[in-house]
Design an enzyme around this catalytic site. Structure first.
Site, PDB file in Angstrom:
ATOM      1  CG  ASP A  14      -0.163  -0.095   2.536  1.00  9.20           C
ATOM      2  OD1 ASP A  14       1.089  -0.078   2.491  1.00  9.20           O
ATOM      3  OD2 ASP A  14      -0.798  -0.156   3.600  1.00  9.20           O
ATOM      4  CD  GLU A  59       0.820   1.734   6.031  1.00  8.30           C
ATOM      5  OE1 GLU A  59       1.328   0.781   6.640  1.00  8.30           O
ATOM      6  OE2 GLU A  59      -0.343   2.141   6.235  1.00  8.30           O
ATOM      7  NE  ARG A 112      13.843  25.277  -3.383  1.00 11.61           N
ATOM      8  CZ  ARG A 112      13.711  24.586  -4.509  1.00 11.61           C
ATOM      9  NH1 ARG A 112      13.925  25.180  -5.655  1.00 11.61           N
ATOM     10  NH2 ARG A 112      13.389  23.319  -4.491  1.00 11.61           N
ATOM     11  CD  GLN A 113       6.856  24.649   0.131  1.00 12.71           C
ATOM     12  OE1 GLN A 113       5.873  24.668   0.840  1.00 12.71           O
ATOM     13  NE2 GLN A 113       7.132  23.641  -0.668  1.00 12.71           N
ATOM     14  CG  HIS A 169      17.109  28.528  -0.539  1.00 11.86           C
ATOM     15  ND1 HIS A 169      17.860  28.886  -1.638  1.00 11.86           N
ATOM     16  CD2 HIS A 169      16.177  29.486  -0.399  1.00 11.86           C
ATOM     17  CE1 HIS A 169      17.382  30.004  -2.135  1.00 11.86           C
ATOM     18  NE2 HIS A 169      16.360  30.396  -1.409  1.00 11.86           N
ATOM     19  CG  ASP A 210      19.041  33.996  -7.585  1.00 10.71           C
ATOM     20  OD1 ASP A 210      20.036  33.934  -6.841  1.00 10.71           O
ATOM     21  OD2 ASP A 210      18.210  33.080  -7.671  1.00 10.71           O
ATOM     22  CE  LYS A 269      15.523  33.141  -9.199  1.00  7.58           C
ATOM     23  NZ  LYS A 269      16.040  31.821  -8.890  1.00  7.58           N
ATOM     24  NE  ARG A 317      11.826  30.998  -8.548  1.00 14.53           N
ATOM     25  CZ  ARG A 317      12.166  29.995  -9.346  1.00 14.53           C
ATOM     26  NH1 ARG A 317      11.277  29.458 -10.162  1.00 14.53           N
ATOM     27  NH2 ARG A 317      13.398  29.532  -9.342  1.00 14.53           N
TER      28      ARG A 317
HETATM   29  C1  R5P Z   1      16.241  30.002  -5.406  1.00 16.07           C
HETATM   30  O1  R5P Z   1      16.284  31.195  -5.261  1.00 16.07           O
HETATM   31  C2  R5P Z   1      17.442  29.141  -5.574  1.00 16.07           C
HETATM   32  O2  R5P Z   1      18.607  29.768  -5.183  1.00 16.07           O
HETATM   33  C3  R5P Z   1      17.571  28.637  -7.000  1.00 16.07           C
HETATM   34  O3  R5P Z   1      17.893  29.706  -7.844  1.00 16.07           O
HETATM   35  C4  R5P Z   1      16.314  27.999  -7.448  1.00 16.07           C
HETATM   36  O4  R5P Z   1      15.856  27.088  -6.489  1.00 16.07           O
HETATM   37  C5  R5P Z   1      16.468  27.316  -8.771  1.00 16.07           C
HETATM   38  O5  R5P Z   1      15.234  26.810  -9.152  1.00 16.07           O
HETATM   39  P1  R5P Z   1      14.927  26.474 -10.652  1.00 16.07           P
HETATM   40  O6  R5P Z   1      16.017  25.567 -11.126  1.00 16.07           O
HETATM   41  O7  R5P Z   1      13.593  25.769 -10.598  1.00 16.07           O
HETATM   42  O8  R5P Z   1      14.851  27.746 -11.399  1.00 16.07           O
END
Ligand code: R5P
Length: 292
Positions: free
Chosen positions: A35, A37, A94-95, A127, A169, A192, A194
Site C-alpha cells: 500500500d 507505507e 524555500r517555502q 537555502h 540571482d 531574477k 520569478r
Molecule cells: C532560489 O532562489 C534558488 O537559489 C535557485 O535559484 C532555485 O531554487 C532554482 O530553481 P529552478 O532551477 O527551478 O529555477
C-alpha cells in the site's frame, strides 16, 4: 560506539563518509509495503550508540522526511544514546514565507518534525534566504556546512584563470561571490524575477564585455533548471565562449538537464548531496569531518 547509518537516498555518500572517518557503517533496511507505507529495520543494533542517520530529502521529499523521522524515533525507542541527522539536502527550505493568503510555511513544520526526533542536525548549504540562520528555525543544534571550498577547488582545477563566475540571482552571492573570492576570479551577480515555479526572468549586468568569455554560473540548487536556462540563454546571446553550470544540490526536476544542454550549457556539475548523474564534486570528506 559511533555508527553511520545510510538511509535510502544517501547510502553511497554515507559509505564514503564512514570510510573516511573510520566509523562503522550500517544500513537501515527500507522497503515499501504493497500500500506504499514504509517498512524500516536497523540492520545492526543501535542500543547505547551515537547514530548518524544520513538521509538527503530528495528524491521523494515527503517519504524521505517521514523515513528519517521514523528512523530517528525508532533508534531512540531501541536505546540509541545520541541521534544526529545528517541531511545533505534539506528540502522545504524555500517555502519560507506566506506568498499568498492561506499558504503553509512548510519549512517551519519540516523543522518541527526534525527537532522533535533528532538531537542534532548537520546539513549542507540549506537555502537560507528569509531566515538568516538555522537557529531561527531549529531549537536543537543545527550545523550548516558549505560546499564553497570544494566548488572553488573544482573550478580552479578545471577552468582557466580568467573564467568569470556568475550568480544568477541576488541570493546566489553566498555561493558565487564567495567561490570567486576564494580563487580570485571575477564575479558578477545578476537579478531574477520569478513569476511562478516555472517562470523566471533574468536581468543581466550590462556594461561588461561578455564576448569570448568562459563562464561558470553557480547556484545552490538546480531544480526545474529555469533559473540556469534563462541565464545561459542571456549569456549565449552576448556571444560568450562557453557557459558551464555548477550547483550544490542537483535536483534536476522535469528534464532540467536536457533543457540546460539544449540552451547551450557546455557542462552541468553538482555536488553529491543528492544522487545525480551530474555529481562530480564529492562532499563526503567535508561532512565526515563534522562527525565529532
Ligand atoms: C532560489 O532562489 C534558488 O537559489 C535557485 O535559484 C532555485 O531554487 C532554482 O530553481 P529552478 O532551477 O527551478 O529555477
Amino acid at each position: 560506539m559511533k555508527m553511520i547509518i545510510g538511509l535510502r537516498n544517501s547510502i553511497d555518500l554515507a559509505k564514503k563518509m564512514a570510510k573516511k572517518k573510520k566509523i562503522a557503517f550500517s544500513l537501515l533496511e527500507t522497503r515499501n509495503f504493497p500500500d506504499g507505507e514504509s517498512y524500516l529495520r536497523f540492520a545492526t543494533p543501535v542500543k547505547g550508540n551515537t547514530v548518524y542517520l544520513v538521509q538527503s530529502l530528495h528524491p521523494d521529499p515527503n517519504n524521505s522526511l517521514i523515513e528519517l523521522v521514523f528512523a530517528a524515533r525508532g533508534a531512540r525507542a531501541q536505546g540509541a544514546k545520541r541521534i544526529v541527522g545528517v541531511v545533505p539536502y534539506l528540502a522545504y527550505m524555500r517555502q519560507d514565507k506566506r506568498f499568498k493568503d492561506g499558504e503553509v510555511i512548510s519549512s517551519r513544520h519540516m523543522a518541527l518534525l526534525l527537532e522533535r526526533s533528532l538531537d542534532e542536525l548537520i546539513t549542507v548549504d540549506p537555502h537560507l534566504h528569509r531566515y538568516n540562520s538555522l537557529s531561527e528555525l531549529f531549537s536543537i543544534p543545527a550545523k550548516k556546512l558549505s560546499a564553497v571550498e570544494e566548488v572553488a577547488k573544482y573550478i580552479d582545477k578545471k577552468f582557466p584563470k580568467n573564467t568569470v563566475i556568475i550568480g544568477p540571482d541576488e541570493e546566489s552571492f553566498q555561493w558565487a561571490l564567495v567561490v570567486a573570492t576564494l580563487i580570485k576570479h571575477k564575479a558578477v551577480i545578476f537579478t531574477k524575477r520569478r513569476s511562478s515555479s516555472r517562470k523566471v526572468n533574468i536581468k543581466i549586468k550590462e556594461g561588461f564585455d561578455w564576448k569570448g568569455k568562459e563562464i561558470v554560473i553557480i547556484d545552490d540548487i538546480i531544480s526545474t533548471g529555469h533559473t540556469m536556462v534563462e541565464t545561459v540563454k542571456e549569456l549565449k546571446r552576448r556571444k560568450v565562449k562557453a557557459v558551464h553550470c555548477i550547483c550544490v544540490h542537483g535536483i534536476l526536476a522535469e528534464g532540467a538537464l536536457k533543457k540546460l544542454k539544449k540552451a547551450g550549457a557546455k557542462s552541468v556539475v553538482s555536488c553529491n548531496t543528492i544522487p545525480s548523474p551530474t555529481n562530480k564534486i564529492d562532499l563526503s570528506g567535508l561532512i565526515a569531518k563534522e562527525l565529532r
